[in-house]
Each structure stands twice: as C-alpha cells, then as structure tokens.
Design an enzyme around this catalytic site. Structure first.
Site, PDB file in Angstrom:
ATOM      1  N   GLU A   1       0.835  -1.204   0.000  1.00 20.02           N
ATOM      2  CA  GLU A   1       0.000   0.000   0.000  1.00 20.02           C
ATOM      3  C   GLU A   1       0.873   1.259   0.000  1.00 20.02           C
ATOM      4  OE1 GLU A   1      -3.142  -0.410   2.878  1.00 20.02           O
ATOM      5  OE2 GLU A   1      -3.752  -2.328   2.047  1.00 20.02           O
TER       6      GLU A   1
ATOM      7  N   HIS B   1      -8.704  -7.900   0.987  1.00 20.03           N
ATOM      8  CA  HIS B   1      -7.895  -6.694   1.193  1.00 20.03           C
ATOM      9  C   HIS B   1      -6.637  -7.080   1.972  1.00 20.03           C
ATOM     10  CE1 HIS B   1     -10.375  -2.986   0.131  1.00 20.03           C
ATOM     11  NE2 HIS B   1     -10.865  -4.018  -0.532  1.00 20.03           N
ATOM     12  N   GLU B   2      -5.566  -6.365   1.698  1.00 20.95           N
ATOM     13  CA  GLU B   2      -4.239  -6.666   2.279  1.00 20.95           C
ATOM     14  C   GLU B   2      -3.739  -8.075   1.982  1.00 20.95           C
ATOM     15  OE1 GLU B   2      -6.737  -5.697   4.735  1.00 20.95           O
ATOM     16  OE2 GLU B   2      -6.400  -3.618   4.195  1.00 20.95           O
TER      17      GLU B   2
ATOM     18  N   HIS C   1     -18.518  -9.021   5.306  1.00 20.92           N
ATOM     19  CA  HIS C   1     -17.164  -8.526   5.580  1.00 20.92           C
ATOM     20  C   HIS C   1     -16.510  -9.389   6.642  1.00 20.92           C
ATOM     21  CE1 HIS C   1     -14.261  -5.334   7.263  1.00 20.92           C
ATOM     22  NE2 HIS C   1     -13.770  -5.782   6.132  1.00 20.92           N
ATOM     23  N   HIS C   2     -15.347  -9.934   6.316  1.00 18.67           N
ATOM     24  CA  HIS C   2     -14.545 -10.693   7.279  1.00 18.67           C
ATOM     25  C   HIS C   2     -13.203 -10.005   7.460  1.00 18.67           C
ATOM     26  CE1 HIS C   2     -16.662 -14.770   6.215  1.00 18.67           C
ATOM     27  NE2 HIS C   2     -17.412 -14.015   6.995  1.00 18.67           N
ATOM     28  N   GLU C   3     -13.125  -9.051   8.370  1.00 18.08           N
ATOM     29  CA  GLU C   3     -11.802  -8.530   8.736  1.00 18.08           C
ATOM     30  C   GLU C   3     -11.198  -9.574   9.674  1.00 18.08           C
ATOM     31  OE1 GLU C   3      -9.664  -5.677   8.045  1.00 18.08           O
ATOM     32  OE2 GLU C   3      -8.526  -7.224   9.074  1.00 18.08           O
TER      33      GLU C   3
ATOM     34  N   GLU D   1      -7.502  -6.012  -3.048  1.00 17.19           N
ATOM     35  CA  GLU D   1      -6.959  -4.678  -2.815  1.00 17.19           C
ATOM     36  C   GLU D   1      -5.487  -4.753  -3.241  1.00 17.19           C
ATOM     37  OE1 GLU D   1      -7.117  -1.298   0.581  1.00 17.19           O
ATOM     38  OE2 GLU D   1      -6.253  -3.201   1.169  1.00 17.19           O
TER      39      GLU D   1
ATOM     40  N   GLU E   1      -8.973   4.830  -0.279  1.00 13.96           N
ATOM     41  CA  GLU E   1      -9.190   5.120   1.146  1.00 13.96           C
ATOM     42  C   GLU E   1      -8.048   5.942   1.754  1.00 13.96           C
ATOM     43  OE1 GLU E   1      -9.576   0.967   2.051  1.00 13.96           O
ATOM     44  OE2 GLU E   1      -7.706   0.901   3.171  1.00 13.96           O
TER      45      GLU E   1
HETATM   46  C1  NOJ Z   1      -8.549  -1.962   5.455  1.00 11.00           C
HETATM   47  C2  NOJ Z   1      -9.352  -2.104   4.216  1.00 11.00           C
HETATM   48  O1  NOJ Z   1      -8.597  -1.780   3.078  1.00 11.00           O
HETATM   49  C3  NOJ Z   1     -10.564  -1.212   4.361  1.00 11.00           C
HETATM   50  O2  NOJ Z   1     -11.275  -1.189   3.154  1.00 11.00           O
HETATM   51  C4  NOJ Z   1     -11.391  -1.689   5.510  1.00 11.00           C
HETATM   52  O3  NOJ Z   1     -12.469  -0.812   5.688  1.00 11.00           O
HETATM   53  C5  NOJ Z   1     -10.563  -1.732   6.780  1.00 11.00           C
HETATM   54  N1  NOJ Z   1      -9.332  -2.411   6.570  1.00 11.00           N
HETATM   55  C6  NOJ Z   1     -11.295  -2.436   7.912  1.00 11.00           C
HETATM   56  O4  NOJ Z   1     -11.407  -3.795   7.629  1.00 11.00           O
HETATM   57 CA    CA Z   2      -6.089  -1.688   2.910  1.00 14.19          CA
END
Ligand code: NOJ
Ligand code: CA
Length: 699
Positions: A168, A479-480, A409-411, A498, A504
């Site tokens: 990033e 993402h990541e 969404h799965h963070e 991502e 963002e």
């Molecule tokens: C980073 C992600 O790129 C973003 O899109 C997300 O909202 C946040 N993490 C939280 O998961």
């Molecule tokens: Ca990110």
C-alpha cells in the site's frame, strides 16, 4: 474456436537453444555457462533487453542448485488457442506461444534434476522452474532464488518499496542508478511494514529504456511459493530475485514434484500493448471451478466510507479492551456512531435498489471491533455474531425483497489461524443467511506469528480461502493480500483484491498523488482486478470537519473516468448516498457504467502521465470511455473508430469544468451530450489531476 498446434522436437545433448515468439519479435537464448550454470538472455526486435542472466537456487542443508548441470533433453512446442474468461475485459482471450522445455541434470554427485520451461508470447516471456519427482530430491527448502534479470542500461523505473507485508505505497519514479525505494516508505502510515534496503523493490516493476522500450518484470500463478521482490544493482543494472522469507529466513518449503510461479518479462515499444496483454492470465491454469453460473460481477455501495472519513464507526461501543470469550455485547453502551445498524443498512439497500446496484457492503456488523487493531491478538472476531443493533434475518428478508445482495465482511485482523479455525462456520453462516460475496481483510501482523502477508504460508492461505469459498459458491475480494498474479483465471470467484494503495488513503493520510492511477495499470493491475473504491464526489475532507487537509487527489470527473480505466468486476461506488444525492447528474455515469466487458481498447497510455481506455459492455452495444491525467492538464483528440460503423450513439460527456483543478477546484464539472458515429473525433480537455468519462449509448 480452439486451435492447438503441437510440435515436439526432442534433442539430445544440445548446448545452446533459441526460441522466438510467434511474431518473431522476442528471441530468447538459453545456454549453460562453462560452469554448467543455466543462463538466458532476451532480445526484442534485435535489441538486447535482458543481458546474460543466471538461473538457479540455494537450498538449505544441501548443495546449491546452480551449476554443474548438463542438458538431458529439450522439447519445443507451440500453442495457439482461445478461451473465454468468466468475467473480464474482453469476451475471448488468445493464448498463443512457443514453448521450450529444457531438462537438466547435475553431472556428478547426486544427479538432481530440474526442468526449465520458457514460453514466448508476442508480448513477452514467462519462465518457470519445475522440480520433477526424483530419488535424490524429495522434501527441500529453498533458501534463495538466484534468478537474475540483467538490464541493459539506466532505465527509468516506476516502483514501490520492497516489503514482506504490504504493497500500500505510492510509486517512486527514478532511473535505476538512483533507485531509492525508501522514498515511498511513509513510516507510521502503514502497519506493518519493512525497512528493506533502498535498492529492493517489489514486482511488478515497470521500466522504460532510453530508446522508448517498455519493460516490466513480474510473476504469474503465484501458488505455494513466496512473492517476488527485486534487488537492483545501481551500478551495472543487474537485478536479482529476493523472495519473501518466513521467521526462519527460509523462503519456500517444497516437495517434488513442485514448480515455481512463472517469472515474467513484458516488452514492447508501445505502452498500450502492456495494458492489453493477457500473458499473465494465459500463464495461469484454466478455471478449476466447473459450474461458474453463480459467479456474477457486482457493482456495489457500502457502509464503509463513513468509517474512513470518521462520521461512522465499525465498533458498536467505545469501551475498548473487549474479549470475544467473555464480553456480553448486549450490555455495552452504544457510541451512537455505529454504521452497521439495521436501519442504516436498510437505507443503503433502498439506495442500491433505487439506483440499480447489485450489492451493499456492510462493515462493522459483527462483534469485536472495539479492540481489533494493533495488538497481535488471536481471538478478535468470530465472523458469525452480529452486534445487538444488526438484525441478520430481518435484513436478509429486506434485501431479498429489494433484489439487492448484502456483501459480507470478514476482517481477520491478520489473525489467520483464527480465521482458518472459523471459516467453515463463517461460510455456512453466509450460505444460511443469503450472502454470496465476502470482502476479507488482513490488517495487522500475521498470526501464526512469524509469517508475513507475502510469504509462502499466506500465499497458500489466500488460495485455500478461494477454494473453500468456491465450495460454498461464494465470491471473494481480499484486502491486504499478496498482490494478484492472474489466479482469477483459475479461481474466477476471486473477483478482485486490494493489494495496493486504494482510494481510502485519500481520506486519512497524505493520500495518493494525481499520477497514482496512471501508474497502477502498469504495475499492480497487470496481476488482476483491484477493489480501488472509486467514485468519491466530496473530494475534500474538510467537508466533514473544518480544518482537515486530507483530500482525494483528483477532480470529480476523474473519479468517474476511473470506472473505465480501472478494470474490476467488483466495483464500488464508494461515497455516501447523501453525497451522491447532491450530484445525481454526475452519478448517472456510475449507474450506467458496466463492470464486465465484451471488449477493451487501450487508446492511449504512458506510465505516470495518462491513460485513455474504451470498453464495450458485456452483451451490450454500448461503449464507455475513461481518460485520466496526472497532475498536469492535458488535451487530446480521440478517434471514435472503435464504435460500430453502422450505428449512431448518444455520447454523454462528463468532463472537468474550464476552471477545474484537483487541488483548487476539484468539483467543477460539466456534462455535455452529442450524437456521434465511428467517423467522429472528440477533443478532450483534462484539468490538472483531471479526467473525462463518456458513455456512448446506441441511439
Ligand atoms: C482496510 C481495508 O482496506 C478497508 O477497506 C477496511 O475498511 C478496513 N481495513 C477495515 O477492515
Ligand atoms: Ca487496505
């Protein structure tokens, strides 16, 4: 129509080998040095592009795999076929290459064997190592890959810092002799990141020679192996592979039969050819998913930007320090800012239904966000327990009635071992509650501790998730993750990633410079679609809070153009519904633009300067054009000869206002309508940091 022509020559004891691309422009030579080291070079239109470069490996606890080889056998073949991607920029892809397979064996000692495969396409070269099954090489550990790409001069390069955990970054542009990857490193902004040497950069690395050749080094089909960084020698412009390690410093744990990803070199004297190349995709295996009828493109909105600009929160309460095992979530005091409430989600579903979006992403719906970030904690999320104010069943019913999908969404907070333990339950929960797509996330330091986002273990994790998701008929958007390398051909449910610096960053950091989106197509996008999240209309963040200096580094019209210049079948309209409601005339372009295409024409391209692309919608007669520039204003004339000769089109042109400027006046735009045909030309004027978006709808 599928056409495969296969010719095989088997040659014994050959010393040097040469292979040409189908158009004869690329010529690759392979030979063994006096020491028996595999060596190759590459020419494009008779000009040297890669000077003699070595290939091989250092292995742990055994002799290295780099010299003393003899050629046992050589095979060559040609393939010319076409295939249809499930989703894509074009409806049909030609896979046309000449292949040279070289079987090597050590002369003495253990007689270990390795196979080198070179494929020459009209756009460049891919090569890979294979370790066949054999008595003297079974389980082994790669401690270093010795592949070189020795460049011919002090090329201009576009790069991001080498890293094991993140991509990033914005790009730095310099000559190879002045490479300083540390310039692009902004300490504290991204977590975690690495301080590798200033001359280590990530692939893909984009270059331009003094003679105007465009050269790109990258990889394809990254599976069961770590990602590729490059070490650049600033004096002689040789470069060497640097693989992402694990905590032990080891790179890859392999068992024969095994193969590496393809190492790729794209070369052209026309920058546009790099962007239309399908070589990376062609080097990936065909779809492993047989029935793909459930895989659909998605244009979506989300409860998301509000968190990034600070008007909403992911967390339900502000208590901090919660534990998944013991917290009674119902007893927490709400903070009044929680975005993912039933009511707010309904509001977003209504907006999506009204304006024809396929989905609504909802972040912060599940418990754990009070204490998720930066602690390297194991049990943060369980992916199945909603906050008290988010009614899963009620929303499932509501979304279904309105014909809108809610996107899961799965963070994981990078607690990947936790995610793997819970993933069956999480995907079952999605199936039971009508979710067909998930955005995953890997913010933070990876658990298992000592693994890195771009190392072999995580590379395998991302693939495991894609496979498991396919079993559940779920589409994914990580993402990541490690940056993509064309695996969406093999796993077409892997809609986007991502894996780069998205929009963002403009909300809360120094942001992405105006040139950012003109470089990404030459770097990150070569591997696959990006969930960049374009479409921000309220460009300046002081809109939310007086005095805030963050801003999106484009004009509003350029945000529209990004829907065409950035290909993704999972594409967001990222701004808040209430913001779109104030600019419904400009919002119309986002409503009209498709995210899946039958055809794509790269009309203009120069890394770091400008991109103009026209695309034809899937199963549609309509075309869309996006043109973007960097911080400099630009004028250009575009011939509309991509349009169907027999048709007339209503062109709606969304352009920068005469006084528009990304910094001073980003929201100045004009909308103009014209009837046009394929014989017409359009003069486009782009503001500094600006863009133009055009829809061509058949009359
Ligand atoms: C980073 C992600 O790129 C973003 O899109 C997300 O909202 C946040 N993490 C939280 O998961
Ligand atoms: Ca990110």
């Amino acid at each position: 129509m599928k056409k495969i022509l296969l010719l095989i020559f088997v040659t014994q004891f050959m010393v040097g080998q040469t292979i040409n691309s189908p158009n004869n422009k690329h010529v690759l030579s392979f030979w063994l040095s006096d020491e028996g080291t595999p060596t190759y070079d590459l020419k494009f239109a008779k000009t040297s592009v890669i000077l003699p470069s070595k290939m091989g490996f250092k292995l742990k606890d055994q002799p290295s795999f780099e010299k003393g080889f003899t050629i046992v056998k050589v095979e060559s073949s040609k393939v010319n076929e076409t295939w249809k991607p499930v989703l894509g920029e074009v409806s049909e892809i030609r896979n046309n290459y000449s292949e040279l397979k070289i079987y090597l064996s050590e002369k003495k000692e253990k007689e270990r064997k390795i196979i080198l495969t070179f494929r020459l396409f009209d756009e460049g070269v891919g090569f890979r190592y294979e370790f066949p099954e054999q008595d003297n090489l079974k389980h082994f550990v790669v401690s270093d890959e010795l592949t070189e790409f020795n460049l011919t001069g002090d090329h201009k390069a576009y790069y991001i810092p080498g890293d094991f955990d993140t991509n990033e970054y914005s790009h730095t542009t310099s000559n190879l002799s002045e490479v300083n990857a540390l310039v692009g490193r902004r300490t504290g902004e991204i977590f975690p990141n690495w301080n590798l040497a200033e001359n280590i950069v990530q692939t893909p690395v984009m270059m331009k020679t003094k003679n105007g050749l465009y050269v790109n080094i990258f990889e394809a089909a990254l599976i069961n192996y770590p990602a590729l960084n490059l070490e650049i020698n600033k004096k002689n412009f040789s470069t060497k592979a640097i693989l992402v390690p694990d905590a032990e410093g080891n790179k890859a744990y392999l068992q024969t039969p095994a193969k590496t990803p393809w190492r790729t070199i794209l070369v052209s004297d026309d920058a546009r050819e790099l962007l239309s190349s399908k070589m990376i995709l062609n080097l990936n295996e065909p779809s492993k998913i047989e029935n793909t009828s459930w895989i659909k493109p998605m244009k979506y909105i989300g409860i998301w930007w509000g968190m990034h600009v600070g008007t909403m929160s992911w967390n339900y309460s502000d208590v901090g320090n919660v534990s998944l095992k013991t917290t009674d979530w119902k007893s927490l005091k709400p903070n009044g800012k929680h975005g993912a409430t039933t009511e707010n989600t309904k509001r977003y579903i209504d907006f999506a239904a009204k304006h024809g979006f396929d989905g609504v992403l909802v972040e912060g719906w599940n418990v754990g966000w009070e204490d998720w970030f930066g602690k390297w904690k194991e049990d943060v999320f369980d992916f199945v327990t909603p906050y008290p104010d988010f009614d899963v069943k009620e929303l499932q019913k509501y979304a279904k009635e309105k014909g809108v999908e809610i996107i899961m969404h799965h963070e994981t907070s990078a607690s990947v071992s936790n995610y793997e333990r819970r993933i069956d339950a999480a995907f079952k929960f999605m199936n039971e509650n009508g979710y067909n797509a998930v955005k995953t996330g890997y913010v933070g330091r990876i658990i298992p501790r000592g693994e890195y986002h771009d190392g072999q273990w995580m590379v395998n994790h991302y693939v495991r998730v894609a496979e498991k998701a396919a079993e559940h008929k779920i589409m994914i958007n990580p993402h990541e993750p490690v940056r993509p390398t064309g695996l969406h051909r093999t796993y077409p449910n892997w809609l986007a990633n991502e894996a780069a610096r998205g929009n963002e960053f403009n909300a809360w950091s120094e942001g992405n410079p105006p040139e950012h989106e003109t470089i990404l197509p030459f770097t990150r996008f070569l591997g696959g679609p990006m969930d960049y999240t374009p479409g921000i209309f309220e460009i300046k963040m002081d809109f939310y809070e007086k005095g805030r200096t963050n801003q999106v580094h484009t004009t509003l019209a350029k945000q529209l153009a990004l829907y065409v210049t950035i290909y993704s079948p999972f594409q967001m309209a990222a701004d808040l519904p209430e913001n779109y409601n104030r600019y419904l005339d400009a919002f119309q372009f986002i409503k009209d633009v498709p995210v899946d295409w039958d055809d794509t024409k790269i009309l203009e391209a120069e890394p770091g300067d400008f991109i103009t692309i026209a695309r034809k919608g899937k199963n549609s007669e309509n075309w869309f054009l996006g043109s973007i520039t960097d911080e400099n204003k630009r004028e250009t004339t575009i011939a509309l000869n991509f349009l169907d000769v027999d048709k007339k089109y209503k062109a709606t042109i969304y352009k920068d206002g005469a006084d528009a400027d990304w910094e001073k006046n980003p929201k100045s735009y004009l909308i103009e309508e014209k009837t046009v045909s394929s014989k017409d030309k359009l003069k486009l004027k782009l503001a500094p940091g600006g863009g133009v978006a055009i829809s061509f709808i058949v009359n």
